[in-house]
Design an enzyme around this catalytic site. Structure first.
Site, mmCIF file in Angstrom:
data_model
loop_
_atom_site.group_PDB
_atom_site.id
_atom_site.type_symbol
_atom_site.label_atom_id
_atom_site.label_comp_id
_atom_site.label_asym_id
_atom_site.label_seq_id
_atom_site.Cartn_x
_atom_site.Cartn_y
_atom_site.Cartn_z
ATOM 1 N N ASN A 187 0.823 -1.195 0.000
ATOM 2 C CA ASN A 187 0.000 0.000 0.000
ATOM 3 C C ASN A 187 0.867 1.260 0.000
ATOM 4 O OD1 ASN A 187 -1.923 1.977 0.410
ATOM 5 N ND2 ASN A 187 -3.116 0.774 1.835
ATOM 6 N N ASP A 188 1.373 1.642 1.166
ATOM 7 C CA ASP A 188 2.118 2.897 1.252
ATOM 8 C C ASP A 188 3.323 2.946 0.315
ATOM 9 O OD1 ASP A 188 0.370 3.657 3.141
ATOM 10 O OD2 ASP A 188 1.667 3.271 4.854
ATOM 11 N N VAL A 189 3.944 1.777 0.079
ATOM 12 C CA VAL A 189 5.195 1.776 -0.683
ATOM 13 C C VAL A 189 4.967 2.023 -2.171
ATOM 14 C CG1 VAL A 189 6.352 0.273 0.971
ATOM 15 C CG2 VAL A 189 5.176 -0.723 -1.009
#
Lengths: 104, 474
Positions: free
Chosen positions: B399-401
């Protein structure tokens, strides 16, 4: 020199630690953290020495010493097992010669 | 250094084995050898120590050693690969606790000696006593660091294991940390100044343990890997300092080498997450407080068959696995899909963000467990340019990456973090359990992208369906 020599040991060991790690690929960071976690398990040796010279008639000393040895042994043994497990799984695509034996 | 020559020589060999072992562990080809060398070093060190002159309490020693080793080795055998970070945290905490306990024992001996109970026995023993100024200071410093590593690691374990869900923040958190730290240091100075007594020591150790809890409790799960790595370095340092107290060169060298390498590793991790180590400890991300700008647009769904045909007839596919894939246990399915696509002539690569999983390299371990060869796996710098020539980027449980907000949205808490440029691929497929934000609670602009299709469902099931669909197209 006396105890001053220890400052040299500290310093050189610090440089060594920094150099040894500096070229590690990201894929090995977790096993390496685990491996270095295993290496400081040598605290077990210190715990044994400390317990070895504790006063057998003093339950406090024996108690602390036993806790120290227990924790140190767990750090070393556990650290080895998990690091070995992780590293045993790394293999290349070219040669699939499987695991080199399940024994440690 | 009061031990006999053969023991000294053995410790020298042990120190060399540790350093060479760590060195070998920094390449995938020699890594397995490295841990074996270090392991041999540990066995030598332990055996030789039994022969140290003037030692007693062997029954207690062997009992504690056997119990600790057997319990920890058993836990290490059964722990799942996904739970590895918290297991390392536990072992690390134990090492820190052992270092603190060594100092506690040395102080207990001093207190007993000052009462005149134990003077002769102590001087007859091999270890030098009457700690002296430098040793007292370093023993206290080692205890503080070791105790913080111990209690901090336990908190880290509880958080990653999901037993401690919320990131509790004390009112005036940073001020409390500073006050407790000053109190510990003040007590330490008092002890050095002569107040070496039972209650001052108990207070010193108690406050040190408390400090570890206070510092780590507000830190969110996403930042935990950096904290574990930092605590690992702490334990190394503590071991090195206690090594000075015991005048044991093996402890000093191994401890300081780990302290230094652990510090470097922590810096590398923090850099990859675009976080400052000080920032993690003093101003943790709180998720709710700042979630970045709201994102306009909608997510577009794709079926397993759509996804299968996109990938089957692609030239190049890059898979971006995240922790969500590992939790779903889908890495075996992903590898099966990869092999199918390879048979169909598709080039498949894996792109791993430095903080994918819970620790740098954790995802590599999880993929290796499924049998993915490491030469298919590329890290951020190696592969980021290639996304522009990639037909399909398959994002599974990450997700964040892959959140492009990190590049553009200054209000986003992850602004500035290096990300995998999955959004540069011609088509992006994101597998997610359902709508909603991920682990860190931050909205992901990638999911709303023009070329993005969402493949809903648990990773395990969704990828199985894709595999079945690809098989019909072979």
């Amino acid at each position: 020199m006396g105890d001053f020599i220890y400052i040299y040991v500290f310093m050189l060991a610090a440089f060594t630690g920094y150099e040894v790690i500096s070229r590690v690929p990201v894929i090995l960071h977790t096993p390496l953290m685990s491996g270095s976690n295993f290496v400081h398990g040598v605290v077990l040796v210190g715990a044994m020495v400390a317990l070895g010279s504790a006063d057998p008639s003093d339950p406090l000393q024996i108690g602390i010493g036993v806790v120290a040895v227990f924790l140190g042994a767990a750090n070393a043994a556990g650290g080895f097992v998990v690091t070995e497990r992780m590293l045993a799984m790394f293999k290349t695509g070219q040669k699939k010669d499987g695991k080199q034996g399940a024994s440690k | 250094m009061s031990f006999e020559l053969p023991i000294q020589v053995s410790y020298l060999v042990v120190a060399a084995l540790f350093v060479l072992g760590l060195k070998a562990m920094s390449s995938p080809v020699t890594a397995r050898r490295g841990i074996l060398w270090a392991g041999i070093g540990m066995v030598i060190a332990t055996l030789v120590t039994f022969a140290t002159p003037g030692m007693g309490n062997y029954l207690w020693m062997i009992g504690a050693l056997a119990l600790g080793a057997v319990v920890a080795a058993w836990l290490g055998r059964i722990v799942k690969m996904t739970d590895m970070p918290q297991m390392v945290a536990v072992y690390n905490g134990m090492g820190g606790g052992a270092a603190a306990a060594i100092a506690a024992l040395e102080f207990a001996k001093e207190v007993a000696k000052e009462k005149g109970l134990f003077a002769q026995v102590a001087s007859a023993a091999g270890v030098e006593h009457g700690l002296g100024l430098a040793a007292t200071i370093l023993a206290l410093l080692g205890s503080l660091i070791g105790a913080v590593a111990f209690s901090g690691s336990i908190v880290a374990f509880l958080k990653l294991q999901g037993l401690m869900k919320k990131a509790h923040r004390l009112p005036a958190q940073n001020a409390v940390v500073v006050v407790v730290l000053l109190a510990v240091l003040g007590l330490g100075a008092w002890i050095v100044g002569g107040a070496l007594e039972g209650w001052t020591l108990v207070a010193f150790f108690g406050l040190s343990l408390l400090l570890g809890v206070i510092v780590t409790t507000p830190i969110g799960g996403a930042d935990m890997p950096v904290v574990i790595s930092l605590l690992n370095a702490f334990t190394g340092l503590a071991v090195g300092l206690e090594g000075y107290v015991l005048k044991n060169p093996a402890l000093i060298i191994a401890g300081i080498v780990v302290g230094a390498s652990g510090t470097l590793l922590t810096q590398l991790m923090a850099k990859a997450m675009n976080r400052k180590i000080g920032g993690i400890i003093f101003t943790p991300i709180t998720g709710e407080a700042q979630a970045g700008a709201a994102i306009q647009g909608s997510m577009k769904e794709a079926s397993a068959v759509d996804v299968a045909s996109m990938m089957r007839f692609a030239e190049k596919v890059v898979i971006v696995p995240g922790y969500g894939m590992a939790v779903a246990g889908a890495q075996h399915k992903v590898w099966e899909l990869t092999k199918l696509l390879q048979e169909a002539g598709v080039t498949v690569k894996f792109a791993i963000h430095p903080v994918a999983g819970r620790m740098p390299g954790h995802m590599n371990v999880l993929l290796a467990e499924a049998g993915v060869p490491y030469d298919l796996i590329f890290d951020l710098e190696e592969i980021n340019e290639e996304f522009a020539q990639t037909d399909v980027a398959l994002v599974i449980g990450a997700n964040d990456v892959v959140n492009p907000s990190a590049r553009t949205d200054k209000s986003s808490p992850i602004y500035g973090m290096p990300i995998l440029n999955a959004d540069h691929a011609r088509n992006v497929i994101c597998n997610k359990r359902g709508k909603g934000t991920g682990y860190s609670g931050i909205e992901n602009a990638l999911f709303y992208g023009e070329n993005t299709r969402m493949l809903y469902g648990s990773a395990q099931q969704a990828i199985s369906e894709v595999i079945a669909a690809v098989k019909t197209m072979m």
